[in-house]
Design an enzyme around this catalytic site. Sequence first.
Site, mmCIF file in Angstrom:
data_model
loop_
_atom_site.group_PDB
_atom_site.id
_atom_site.type_symbol
_atom_site.label_atom_id
_atom_site.label_comp_id
_atom_site.label_asym_id
_atom_site.label_seq_id
_atom_site.Cartn_x
_atom_site.Cartn_y
_atom_site.Cartn_z
ATOM 1 N N ARG A 13 -12.801 -1.919 -6.926
ATOM 2 C CA ARG A 13 -13.786 -2.453 -5.962
ATOM 3 C C ARG A 13 -14.930 -1.755 -5.292
ATOM 4 O O ARG A 13 -16.002 -1.895 -5.086
ATOM 5 C CB ARG A 13 -12.772 -2.974 -4.616
ATOM 6 N N ARG B 32 -6.527 4.132 10.934
ATOM 7 C CA ARG B 32 -8.207 3.841 11.358
ATOM 8 C C ARG B 32 -8.487 2.645 11.992
ATOM 9 O O ARG B 32 -8.427 1.724 11.439
ATOM 10 C CB ARG B 32 -8.987 4.652 10.505
ATOM 11 N N HIS C 25 1.566 5.054 4.466
ATOM 12 C CA HIS C 25 0.671 4.026 4.063
ATOM 13 C C HIS C 25 1.573 3.032 3.072
ATOM 14 O O HIS C 25 1.102 2.003 2.534
ATOM 15 C CB HIS C 25 -0.349 4.354 3.149
ATOM 16 N N ASN D 264 -19.648 -2.579 7.620
ATOM 17 C CA ASN D 264 -19.150 -1.602 6.711
ATOM 18 C C ASN D 264 -20.315 -0.407 7.057
ATOM 19 O O ASN D 264 -19.874 0.782 6.710
ATOM 20 C CB ASN D 264 -19.410 -2.108 5.165
ATOM 21 N N TYR E 147 -7.556 -11.054 1.763
ATOM 22 C CA TYR E 147 -7.348 -9.868 0.756
ATOM 23 C C TYR E 147 -6.427 -10.327 -0.431
ATOM 24 O O TYR E 147 -5.444 -11.180 -0.309
ATOM 25 C CB TYR E 147 -6.766 -8.561 1.421
ATOM 26 N N ARG F 216 -0.963 -1.755 9.344
ATOM 27 C CA ARG F 216 -1.780 -2.845 10.326
ATOM 28 C C ARG F 216 -0.965 -4.182 10.326
ATOM 29 O O ARG F 216 -0.645 -4.528 9.165
ATOM 30 C CB ARG F 216 -3.051 -2.935 9.545
#
Length: 692
Positions: A570, A411, A441, A50, A474, A381
Amino acid sequence: MEADDLNQPALYLNRQLSLLEFNRRVLAQAADTTNPLLERLKFLCIASSNMDEFFEIRVAGLRQAREMGVGQSGPDNRTPQQVLREISERAHAIVEEQYRLLNDEVTPALAGAGIRFLRRNEWTADQQNWIRGYFETELLPILSPLGLDPAHPFPQVLNKSLNFIVSLEGKDAFGRSSGMAVVQAPRALPRIIQLPAELDGSAPYDFVFLSSIIHAHVTDLFPGMNATGCYQFRVTRNSDLYVDEEEVDDLLRAMEGELPSRRYGDAVRLEVAANCPEHMASFLLEEFELEPEALYQVNGPVNLNRLLAVCDLVDRPDLKYPGFTPGLPTELSHGGDIFKVMRRRDVLLHHPFESFAPVVELLRQAAQDPDVLAVKQTLYRTGPDSAVVDHLVAAARAGKEVTVVVELRARFDEAANIGLANRLQEAGAHVVYGVVGHKTHAKMMLVVRREGRRLRHYVHLGTGNYHSRTARLYTDYGLLTANGAIGEDVHRVFLQLTSLGKVSALSHLLESPFTLHPGMIEKIGREQVHAEAGRGGQIIIKVNSLVEPKVIRALYAASQAGVQIDLIVRGMSCLRPGVPGVSDNIRVRSIIGRFLEHTRVFYFANGGDPEIFCSSADWMERNFFRRVETAFPLLESELRDRVIADLQTYLADNTQAWLLDAEGEYHRLVPGEAEEAVSAQTALLEGYGEGS
């Protein structure tokens, strides 16, 4: 407070600093001894990764803004220089804590469990011999040490690669002696090597770092000379890609041409070994044109993320989270015709507690069903070896009309998406890259099936990517529906993405960049009207990031009217809760646990007729105005009730929840003596899954 006063900079937290604080919360999971030991190591690695991305994108952008002379910007009204100064102070503290945790807590605990990272002074003679052999066969043939002199200038250093600055004594065969050289570790080699257990003094899980092997044998790279010092270093570079979409004819080719520049963008951070002499660190800073604040001296490997490999190499289930088998809704648990199930009722999936398999199964059946005429899908993705892509290819080869909107600018997945776009095109699918100036997206799949004399739409809409691996890591919602009005909405959105024309009115979906932002403002305002009329008002929002100032102002105004607002955010939150007279009725919490919280859910009480929307969009400027996003309602009351119950579970969490205070500080909740400990993720696992 008047509406104009809601623009005061003091009411807004800085987005970049808020993101940095999120990483502090991730790092706290590595310190949490209630987490299994190898999971603590994972959190340490995630925090490191991160930080890499934070510097590659966020810090890089701020440095560019500073160089361009950008003044105060953003609702908090800070200059790039002010933010960079605060980032440096906080980031250095976070990095120091990372290595303290590694050296003082995690590494000793791993050693106690039989997982050792052996230093050079701990190697037995047998281990030394094996390591020398490894160096001579695996490393020496491919290492290219570079002496620094007028004929050998400082080499190009790849972004985030492992390198060594070496100090030397003596002269080489040509009588040269610059005193310094650079050794670049090949990227193809693992950064951590497991020693054979049969070596004298070895245990099954003994490891050595590649850097330790190079340190031990660096003199062998400079025959006749003496290496007096060898120090790791690593440079982080600007990794944001820029393609002027208005000026290119072929976006795919332009992206292919731009990708290599990511390796050598402007330097933004320099990491060096803690024992690196000051003059050598200064030399490196000068070479990379960085100021002293960009230097991070670390007591350990310069890339902690490489330790993640250990979690896969070590077979110790007792040191990992317990395994689980994702559940399945009853109507899907026996297999069969998924189209029949979707015609009967809507199905809501909550990943990872419920399986992602039905989404893949819908595609599989669509590819094989002779009555299916067309499949349309967005891909942002997908991951390697994607079953989703396999079924799209199969559908195209079976003669279906397959249209895939591939987002080339996802990205760090740009190269992978270029590859899958080429694969889909070779199979005969129609591949488009969305809309110029707007990332696609939205997470949508549309299957068009002939049934008698009519065509029926079968739809999947989700909050997360079509990625089977992250669907186990996730939290996300996915809706399977054959609702005709929703199917028509999705069809119209796909037409916008693949064709040309005016914006179509949608019956149920909200869409960025057109109706999602005004729709959210309107629904927040509606709760305010209910509260002002004495009917109460309640809003629960669950997102990854809350940044966009207009929705924050709308939430402030609703709070002032008495609307009770719970925000489960989050990562970044620029809203400041608990400010007297402004946000007294707003609570902000962040849940950090085993799974990455990724669901975006918007609940509005609506005077007793509640609305629930799930979405691909966070509440950020980019999602509202610069991306194609969708938010879809849950029309069946049973599904709404399920999601409301899930939200209440998150609001009851007192073990993995962090509350944001009015000063911008997060505080982890701890259950009181008389309180029952509640972990939302654990409760959802028990409620949905089939634990194993």
